[in-house]
Write an enzyme that holds these catalytic residues in place. Structure first.
Site, short mmCIF file in Angstrom:
data_model
loop_
_atom_site.label_atom_id
_atom_site.label_comp_id
_atom_site.label_asym_id
_atom_site.label_seq_id
_atom_site.Cartn_x
_atom_site.Cartn_y
_atom_site.Cartn_z
N GLY A 1 16.00 5.71 15.87
CA GLY A 1 15.71 7.11 15.59
C GLY A 1 15.38 7.38 14.14
NE ARG B 1 22.56 -0.55 13.38
CZ ARG B 1 23.87 -0.44 13.20
NH1 ARG B 1 24.43 -0.91 12.10
NH2 ARG B 1 24.61 0.14 14.13
CB CYS C 1 10.87 1.98 38.84
SG CYS C 1 9.95 3.44 39.37
CB CYS D 1 44.23 -14.36 37.73
SG CYS D 1 43.00 -13.84 38.95
CB CYS E 1 9.80 8.47 40.33
SG CYS E 1 9.57 6.71 40.62
#
Length: 636
Positions: A33, A63, A164, A176, A455
Site C-alpha cells: 500500500g 519496508r 474462483c 500428539c 460469480c
C-alpha cells in the site's frame, strides 16, 4: 502542470486526463500500500480514498517507507494519506481509519469508485471486497507478495474472480503429532516454538513438549511415564531419567521447565534431555513405530554423519538461506539457550520472554531446535530464512518486491482506464529468472470458474453434515461465516427464518435458535436452504446431504456445483471425472492450464494464511519455476 504532467508524451493527453479524473479506492496501507500510494501520487491520480484499520508498529518501518519512528502507534491510513497529499498537493486524498467490511461500505459505496486497488493482508477482507466489486461492477486489481515472489491480478467483468480458485484453510496439527510423531518440517518448527515458551515464556500445559504416553495410537498399551511410579519405564530412557533432577510434579511427569530450573538452564543437559533421552522415551512406545520409521537419538558429542550435508559454495544464496550443518545447529542451540537464559535471569524472579520472529536469539533458537528435531525424525531441515517464514506465519517482506508489484498495479490500472481490458494480464514476479531470462511472466486473464459460487449466476452448494448433531450456530459460524466468508448471512428453510442477520434479533437467536440441531427444524437429507448476504449481494442454495461424518476433524464437507454425491462409488467417480474434464478447459477446481505466453498455472498446493502484508506461506521443496511460482502466488 502538476504531478503526472511529464507523462503526457508517453501516455497521451487523454489517458493522463482520465488518470486525474478517476476516483480510486485503495484498500490497505501496508508494504504494498505504501509503495502504491507513492506511485499514484507521482502519476497524478487526482482522487484517491484510502482505508486501513491497522496502526503503525515499529517492525513496519523497515519496508513501509511512508512511516517514521514518530508515527508508531498512529493510524496507517491517516499517516500514509498525509504523505501522499504532500507528494501531490493537487490531489484529493481521503484517508479513513476503519474496516472495509463495515456495513456502511456496501455496494452503493463501491459504485462510487472507478477502480479498486487491493493491498490487503487477509483472505476474509479480500473475499469481501471481491464480492462487493462484482456486485457493483467496479474493476478490482488484486495483489500480493511472498518474499521474493509476487503477483498482480486484475478482476474484470468476464474474468476469473478472486474466489474462483479455492484457498485452503490454515492447517492445524494434533498435539500428539507434534510431541510424538512429527513428519513435516512445520511439525518440528511448531515444536521448537512450544519449547521456547516452556523454557523462557509462560508455560502452557497444552503446549508441553514432553513425550505423550497417552497418544491415541498406543491404545492404552504405551510405556509408563519415566519416573511415574506406574511400572517399567523404557529401558535406557527410564534409567537416564532416574538420574535427572527429582523436581517431579505429583502426577509423576517432569515438565521441561522444571528440568531447566533444576539444572540452572544448563544448555548441554537440555540438549541431552530433548534430543536424546526424550527420543529414547519415544522409542520405548513401540506401537508408534510399527508403520513409520523410528526416530534417532542425538549424542551431543557424537553427532551422526549428515547424509545431506549442505554445500556452502552456492554464492547465489544469502547466508540465512543456506542450511546449517548439524554441528552448527548444535552450537547455535547451545549459544542461544545460554543467551536467552541470561535474559530471563537478568529480569529477576518471574521474568518471562515472549517469542518474536524479530528477536535474533529467539529466532536462532527456533531454527536450530527445529533442525535438530528434524534430524531426530529424518525430516528435511529448513534454512533460517524458511524457518522464520513458517514460524512467524509470514513470508518475510522484501521491500523491493513490494515496489515492483506496486508498479505493476499501476500499469494494469492504466490499461483499464484506457478502456483496453483485453490487454490486462495477471503478472507474476520471481527473483529467479524463468524461461528466456524473464523475472516477470504475464498470463491472459482466465474466464470465470463455472463452479464458483460467488460469480456464477445460479449457485448450488452441497453440504455433507450430520444434521442430528450439527447446530444452527455451527452452520452459521463455521460454514457460512468462516468457510464461505459471509458477513451477514440470512438463511431460510421453507417458511422458517433459520438465521437472521438483523442485529435486533441477534441475542434471542443465539439463545433460542443457535443451540438447536438442524434436524430439530426438520432439516434432513435432501433439504434445501436458501442463503443470502444482502451486504455482499450474494445468494445461493445449500443442499443438505445427511452423513454421519465419523472423522471429528472433518465435521462437514462442502462442495460447490458438484452434482449430488451418490453413495455409489462408480457413479461418484464418473461425476468427478466429468467435472475434472470440464475444469481442464474452464479453469475449474484443481489443476488447470490457462492460455497465454505458454505458461501454465495450477492451484492445488497446500497453503497457510499469512497475517502480515502479503498472504500465504508455502513450503518449497524444489527450485522455483514460473509454473509453480504462479500457482503459489496467484491465490492472493
Amino acid at each position: 502542470a502538476g504531478r503526472g504532467a511529464g507523462l503526457s508524451p508517453v501516455l497521451g493527453e487523454e489517458l493522463v486526463g482520465r488518470v486525474r479524473g478517476s476516483r480510486v479506492l485503495v484498500v490497505g496501507a501496508g508494504g504494498i500500500g505504501c509503495e502504491l500510494l507513492k506511485n499514484l501520487a507521482v502519476c497524478g491520480f487526482g482522487d484517491v480514498e484510502l482505508i486501513d484499520l491497522d496502526t503503525i508498529d515499529v517492525t513496519n518501518l523497515n519496508r513501509q517507507f511512508l512511516f517514521q519512528k514518530q508515527h508508531v502507534g498512529k493510524s496507517k491510513a491517516i499517516v500514509a494519506g498525509a504523505a501522499m497529499q504532500r507528494m501531490n498537493p493537487e490531489a484529493k486524498v481521503k484517508a479513513v481509519h476503519g474496516n472495509v467490511m463495515e456495513p456502511e461500505r456496501d455496494v452503493a459505496y463501491f459504485k462510487g469508485f472507478d477502480l479498486v486497488l487491493n493491498a490487503l493482508d487477509n483472505i476474509a477482507a479480500r473475499n469481501h471486497v471481491n464480492r462487493l466489486c462484482l456486485a457493483a461492477g467496479v474493476p478490482l486489481i488484486e495483489s500480493g507478495t511472498a518474499g521474493y515472489l509476487g503477483q498482480v491480478a486484475p478482476i474484470l467483468k468476464g474474468s476469473e474472480c478472486y474466489e474462483c480458485q479455492p484457498k485452503e484453510a490454515p492447517k492445524s496439527y494434533p498435539v500428539c503429532t507434534i510431541r510424538n510423531t512429527p513428519s513435516l518440517p512445520i511439525h518440528c518448527i511448531v515444536w521448537a516454538k512450544f519449547l521456547f515458551g516452556q523454557l523462557f515464556g509462560v508455560p502452557d500445559d497444552e503446549n508441553d513438549v514432553t513425550p505423550d504416553t497417552n497418544d491415541p495410537e498406543l491404545g492404552g498399551g504405551g510405556a509408563a511415564e519415566p519416573g511415574g511410579g506406574g511400572g517399567g519405564g523404557g529401558g535406557a530412557a527410564a534409567a537416564a531419567d532416574a538420574a535427572a533432577p527429582a523436581a517431579t510434579p505429583p502426577e509423576g511427569r517432569q515438565t521441561v521447565r522444571m528440568f531447566v530450573e533444576a539444572t540452572d538452564y544448563d544448555p548441554r543437559k537440555l540438549f541431552d534431555k530433548v534430543f536424546k533421552r526424550d527420543i529414547e522415551t519415544l522409542l520405548s512406545l513401540e506401537k508408534l513405530w510399527v508403520k513409520r520409521a523410528a526416530p534417532t537419538p542425538l549424542d551431543i558429542d557424537a553427532l551422526p554423519a549428515d547424509p545431506a550435508e549442505p554445500a556452502k559454495a552456492d554464492d547465489s544464496l544469502l547466508d540465512d538461506q543456506k542450511l546449517w550443518s548439524l554441528d552448527e545447529c548444535r552450537d547455535r542451540f547451545l549459544a542461544s539457550v545460554a543467551a536467552l537464559a541470561a535474559r530471563v535471569r537478568a529480569g529477576g524472579p518471574g521474568n518471562e520472554l515472549e517469542w518474536d520472529k524479530d528477536d535474533d536469539d529467539a529466532m536462532i533458537f527456533v531454527t536450530a531446535t527445529a533442525a535438530l528435531r528434524a534430524r531426530n525424525f529424518g525430516i528435511p531441515r529448513k534454512s533460517h530464512f524458511e524457518t522464520k517464514s513458517m514460524a512467524g506465519k509470514i513470508i518475510p517482506a522484501i521491500a523491493t518486491t513490494n515496489a515492483v508489484i506496486a508498479g505493476l498495479i499501476v500499469m494494469e490500472a492504466m490499461k483499464i482506464l484506457r478502456d483496453k481490458p483485453e490487454d490486462c494480464r495477471a503478472v507474476y514476479f520471481s527473483r529467479t529468472p524463468q524461461s528466456r531470462g524473464r523475472v516477470l511472466s504475464g498470463i491472459k486473464l482466465a474466464p470465470p470458474n463455472p463452479n464458483c459460487f460467488v460469480c456464477k449466476e445460479r449457485t448450488e452448494l452441497y453440504l455433507q453434515i450430520d444434521a442430528t448433531k450439527a447446530t444452527v450456530g455451527f452452520l452459521c459460524d463455521a460454514v457460512l461465516k468462516k468457510q464461505l466468508g459471509m458477513a451477514a448471512p440470512d438463511v431460510t428453510f421453507g417458511l422458517t427464518q433459520l438465521i437472521d442477520s438483523d442485529p435486533d434479533s441477534a441475542e434471542s437467536q443465539k439463545t433460542l435458535v443457535f443451540p438447536k440441531t438442524l434436524s430439530s427444524f426438520g432439516i434432513r437429507d435432501g433439504s434445501q436452504l436458501e442463503c443470502e448476504d444482502f451486504l455482499q449481494k450474494l445468494q445461493f442454495r445449500l443442499n443438505i446431504q445427511q452423513s454421519d461424518m465419523p472423522d471429528p476433524d472433518m465435521p462437514y464437507k462442502l462442495s460447490g456445483e458438484l452434482h449430488k454425491l451418490d453413495e455409489d462409488a462408480d457413479e461418484a467417480e464418473a461425476d468427478g471425472a466429468a467435472a475434472a474434464a470440464a475444469a481442464s478447459d474452464t479453469g475449474g477446481p484443481g489443476k488447470r492450464k490457462r492460455e497465454g505466453n505458454d505458461e501454465t498455472a495450477t492451484t492445488d498446493d497446500p497453503m497457510v494464511v499469512d497475517l502480515e502484508d502479503d498472504i500465504e506461506i508455502i513450503e518449497e521443496e524444489e527450485e522455483e519455476s514460473t509454473e509453480s511460482m504462479a500457482k503459489r502466488t496467484r491465490t492472493h
